[in-house]
Design a protein around this motif. Structure first.
Motif, PDB file in Angstrom:
ATOM      1  N   THR A 107       9.404 -13.812   4.521  1.00 53.11           N
ATOM      2  CA  THR A 107       8.625 -12.622   4.851  1.00 53.11           C
ATOM      3  C   THR A 107       7.618 -12.464   3.717  1.00 53.11           C
ATOM      4  O   THR A 107       7.912 -12.764   2.560  1.00 53.11           O
ATOM      5  N   SER A 109       4.566  -9.753   2.227  1.00 55.93           N
ATOM      6  CA  SER A 109       3.936  -8.435   2.327  1.00 55.93           C
ATOM      7  C   SER A 109       3.087  -8.187   1.081  1.00 55.93           C
ATOM      8  O   SER A 109       3.328  -8.765   0.026  1.00 55.93           O
ATOM      9  N   VAL A 114      -1.176  -4.973   6.591  1.00 56.16           N
ATOM     10  CA  VAL A 114      -0.506  -4.076   7.527  1.00 56.16           C
ATOM     11  C   VAL A 114       0.819  -4.720   7.938  1.00 56.16           C
ATOM     12  O   VAL A 114       0.839  -5.823   8.475  1.00 56.16           O
ATOM     13  N   GLY A 115       1.923  -4.032   7.662  1.00 58.13           N
ATOM     14  CA  GLY A 115       3.234  -4.545   8.047  1.00 58.13           C
ATOM     15  C   GLY A 115       3.657  -5.746   7.219  1.00 58.13           C
ATOM     16  O   GLY A 115       3.199  -5.952   6.097  1.00 58.13           O
ATOM     17  N   THR A 116       4.530  -6.542   7.800  1.00 56.05           N
ATOM     18  CA  THR A 116       5.073  -7.725   7.142  1.00 56.05           C
ATOM     19  C   THR A 116       4.704  -8.956   7.950  1.00 56.05           C
ATOM     20  O   THR A 116       4.750  -8.946   9.170  1.00 56.05           O
ATOM     21  N   SER A 117       4.347 -10.013   7.247  1.00 53.71           N
ATOM     22  CA  SER A 117       3.987 -11.275   7.879  1.00 53.71           C
ATOM     23  C   SER A 117       5.126 -12.271   7.693  1.00 53.71           C
ATOM     24  O   SER A 117       6.002 -12.073   6.850  1.00 53.71           O
ATOM     25  N   TYR A 130      -1.586 -12.463   9.534  1.00 55.17           N
ATOM     26  CA  TYR A 130      -1.377 -11.086   9.105  1.00 55.17           C
ATOM     27  C   TYR A 130      -2.650 -10.283   9.343  1.00 55.17           C
ATOM     28  O   TYR A 130      -3.707 -10.838   9.636  1.00 55.17           O
ATOM     29  N   ASN A 142      -9.431  -3.140   9.587  1.00 50.72           N
ATOM     30  CA  ASN A 142      -8.371  -4.134   9.714  1.00 50.72           C
ATOM     31  C   ASN A 142      -8.941  -5.415  10.298  1.00 50.72           C
ATOM     32  O   ASN A 142      -9.615  -5.382  11.321  1.00 50.72           O
TER      33      ASN A 142
END
Length: 179
Positions: A107, A109, A114-117, A130, A142
């Motif tokens: 994971t 980040s 934005v969020g987790t890749s 991502y 974004n």
């Protein structure tokens, strides 16, 4: 009834022949990329940002420092652009269950992501997708990033990043990281 089936089969074959290679396609390639080894210690990166027409709009140099503790990685990045702008990013990398022997996953980040890749690694390849928050004309937008990185020598990683917004190509980044 046979003609429509044959037509659908032909279309499916043509579409599958045009599909982009997946991370698994690089599983046997060498030199093998090992995140814990390559992303440890100091690195220097050199890159170009291109607009959707392929014109170079910016150049940059980045200093990257990677470290690992208890199996978790951290990449601290400082980007210096040719127009004087400086950007910082710190990635957190955590091993994740990959489900296969040939693909390792982490994971990934960062504060402006934005969020987790998911960072996928196989052979000499590293793939990651991502959404990055990018400063643009006094505000933040974004942008979707599709990274494909390849270890071409034990200390050299070459990356291509496709940038898109609402499904449309808005540019690309070419980057070389030297350990």
């Amino acid at each position: 009834m046979k003609k429509p089936r044959l037509l659908l089969l032909a279309i499916a074959l043509v579409c599958s022949a045009c599909s982009a290679p997946g991370i698994e396609d690089y599983a046997d390639n060498t030199p093998r990329f090992v995140a814990e080894d390559f992303f440890s210690g100091p690195m220097k990166a050199y890159g170009l940002v291109k607009d959707r027409g392929g014109n170079v709009t910016r150049r940059f140099v980045a200093e990257i420092n990677g470290s690992w503790e208890n199996g978790r990685g951290q990449l601290r990045e400082k980007f210096e652009f040719d127009d004087g702008e400086i950007q910082y990013r710190t990635w957190q990398l955590v091993p994740a269950d990959s489900g296969t022997q040939s693909v390792r996953k982490y994971t990934a980040s960062a504060g402006d992501v934005v969020g987790t890749s998911i960072m996928s690694v196989a052979g000499n390849a590293v793939f990651m997708q991502y959404t990055l928050q990018v400063p643009y004309k006094g505000r933040t937008i974004n942008v979707n990033v599709d990274d494909q990185m390849f270890l071409v020598a034990p200390n050299v990683l070459i990356a291509e990043s496709q940038l898109s917004k609402w499904g449309f190509n808005v540019g690309e980044i070419q980057l070389t990281i030297v350990k």
